[in-house]
Design an enzyme around this catalytic site. Sequence first.
Site, PDB file in Angstrom:
ATOM      1  N   ASP A  99       0.795  -1.161   0.098  1.00 56.82           N
ATOM      2  CA  ASP A  99      -0.068  -0.006   0.053  1.00 56.82           C
ATOM      3  C   ASP A  99       0.857   1.135  -0.091  1.00 56.82           C
ATOM      4  O   ASP A  99       1.490   1.950   0.671  1.00 56.82           O
ATOM      5  CB  ASP A  99      -0.892   0.005   1.256  1.00 56.82           C
ATOM      6  CG  ASP A  99      -1.993   1.158   1.163  1.00 56.82           C
ATOM      7  OD1 ASP A  99      -2.057   1.715   0.265  1.00 56.82           O
ATOM      8  OD2 ASP A  99      -2.585   1.403   2.329  1.00 56.82           O
ATOM      9  N   ASP A 307      -1.783   5.743  -5.658  1.00 52.82           N
ATOM     10  CA  ASP A 307      -2.126   4.818  -4.411  1.00 52.82           C
ATOM     11  C   ASP A 307      -2.144   3.328  -5.111  1.00 52.82           C
ATOM     12  O   ASP A 307      -3.348   2.934  -5.590  1.00 52.82           O
ATOM     13  CB  ASP A 307      -3.295   5.288  -3.756  1.00 52.82           C
ATOM     14  CG  ASP A 307      -3.712   4.520  -2.462  1.00 52.82           C
ATOM     15  OD1 ASP A 307      -2.952   3.602  -2.281  1.00 52.82           O
ATOM     16  OD2 ASP A 307      -4.573   4.768  -1.906  1.00 52.82           O
TER      17      ASP A 307
END
Length: 438
Positions: A99, A307
């Site tokens: 992440d 992201d």
Amino acid sequence: MASTAAILALIILLLPPITLAGDLHGFRGTLTRVHDLSPGKFSEAARRDSQRIAFLSRATTNSSSSAVSFQALLANRDGGYNMNLSIGTPPLTFPLLADTGSDLIWTQCAPCTKCFQQPTPPFQPGSSSTFSKLPCTSSFCQSVPSSARACNATVCVYSNYTYGSGYTAGYLATETLRVGDDAASSSFRDVVFGCSTVNGMDNLTSGIAGLGRGNLSLVSQLGVRRFSYCLRSDAEAGESPILFGSLAKLTDGNVQSTPLLKNPAVPLAPFYYVNLTGITVGSTDLPVTSSTFGFEQTGPGGGTIVDSGTTLTLLAKDGYAMVKQAFLSQMANNLTAVNGTRFGYDLCFDTGGSGGDFPVPKLVLRFEGGAEYAVPTYFAAADVDSQGRVTVACLTMLPATDDQPITIIGNVMQMNMHLLYDLDREMFSFAPADCAKV
Ligand SMILES: *[C@@H]1O[C@H](CO)[C@@H](O)[C@H](O)[C@H]1NC(C)=O
Ligand SMILES: *[C@@H]1O[C@H](CO)[C@@H](O)[C@H](O)[C@H]1NC(C)=O
Ligand SMILES: *[C@@H]1O[C@H](CO)[C@@H](O)[C@H](O)[C@H]1NC(C)=O
Ligand SMILES: *[C@@H]1O[C@H](CO)[C@@H](O)[C@H](O)[C@H]1NC(C)=O
Ligand SMILES: *[C@@H]1O[C@H](CO)[C@@H](O)[C@H](O)[C@H]1NC(C)=O
Ligand SMILES: *[C@@H]1O[C@H](CO)[C@@H](O)[C@H](O)[C@H]1NC(C)=O
Ligand SMILES: *[C@@H]1O[C@H](CO)[C@@H](O)[C@H](O)[C@H]1NC(C)=O
Ligand SMILES: *[C@@H]1O[C@H](CO)[C@@H](O)[C@H](O)[C@H]1NC(C)=O
Ligand SMILES: *[C@@H]1O[C@H](CO)[C@@H](O)[C@H](O)[C@H]1NC(C)=O
């Protein structure tokens, strides 16, 4: 004494070579898509995204204190990619969600007070010879958001590390961590990670590997200064490469670069901000200005981030409206537009049973410095007929809301591109690639 020394020498010989953080070398890991992208799966991913986005934006919008909480939503497994991380001595392997939108590395540790089901048993601190709890005096403890930090006399506790759809709680510890399979080049000593013992969230995988910009992230702690990955979209084919340090480089001829930014209003944010200055749909340059996707002038919101943990792309409202209008006007003559809400999207088209083979205008994102990102993947099948032919296809973008104006380039639009995050040069670079060959 002599015998102790001999035993120590023996132990040292048996241990794999340990790399000191900061060494200039490279190593490779692999990413595996958590779920395939068959029709219908996206709806779930989108639902989870909307929670994640709500949280990202909340974190971004609330920056009054110096230790703001910036964690991203964890429950995003339908659209995420796992990275194998080995923890402890002897090492045990855990798949953690990779992440770039958060910092903390964590997995579940025994004894669990309240843990979710995970593919492997929780980590057993008592079974590892290299495990140590992290005292509160460690500077790493200060990097835990103050709202979650709950030090006691012996250890740096995080009591309520919140995500959009839940929270995790536990304590920080240090361990030997290994990324990828090559023990010799990718073992790191004393990496700070979270040992979670209480989780108020859905099963994910076995935790999360934060690749953000903050001090607690894997990238910061390993001192690699650059990393790259190339996400494959084909579910069955499996593994996507993630490269760290000297192995992280783009060799393809058509490499484009744009500066990585920090949002001055939220300097501790984990996010990799870029300056999205324009969008072209087909042959139409949209009237994007520096305020369309830029930082808010009077607050910590806005901006554009890349992201890996968000599936779909979120565009600030005005920008989204332009994109939607451009696709509508260029496609509606050929295909019927349908309301995508029930599929978890906004703009969808009835493909008239044409299968996956329907014409769409090209989509190009433009970044500061003239970098052009010709998006490889921006439509997804949302529905199929009984013969498995695609009947509804949707734009993998959604509008951000007024109170949550952040723009997020999600992992679908990152697929089939080799992306490089270079922290020394503060540059984000990309090149179209066959990820199987990276
Ligand atoms: C991750 O680790 C598990 C367990 O060791 C292994 O079965 C799996 O193949 C690994 N996956 C990748 C992508 O390396
Ligand atoms: C930011 O956080 C403070 C205190 O935690 C709270 O009072 C305030 O309402 C929050 N602001 C926003 C915009 O959420
Ligand atoms: C969590 O995992 C358990 C066991 O694998 C499964 O039975 C349960 O349905 C899962 N829960 C969710 C919310 O996916
Ligand atoms: C991050 O680490 C740097 C260098 O160790 C330190 O100066 C800084 O204060 C840390 N930041 C936070 C928020 O803890
Ligand atoms: C501190 O917290 C840890 C982890 O929750 C716990 O095991 C330990 O007993 C606590 N120590 C004290 C002195 O409260
Ligand atoms: C954790 O924090 C969130 C948001 O800051 C709050 O809504 C929630 O009530 C807290 N939970 C606990 C158990 O303290
Ligand atoms: C799509 O459908 C949803 C729910 O039925 C509705 O709220 C929304 O306004 C519709 N969108 C458009 C553009 O018509
Ligand atoms: C849509 O159809 C028109 C003519 O009907 C054609 O000129 C145009 O190229 C088509 N659009 C796309 C994206 O194929
Ligand atoms: C983004 O780029 C535009 C065009 O070069 C520039 O006007 C703007 O100031 C930049 N924004 C930031 C936040 O650097």
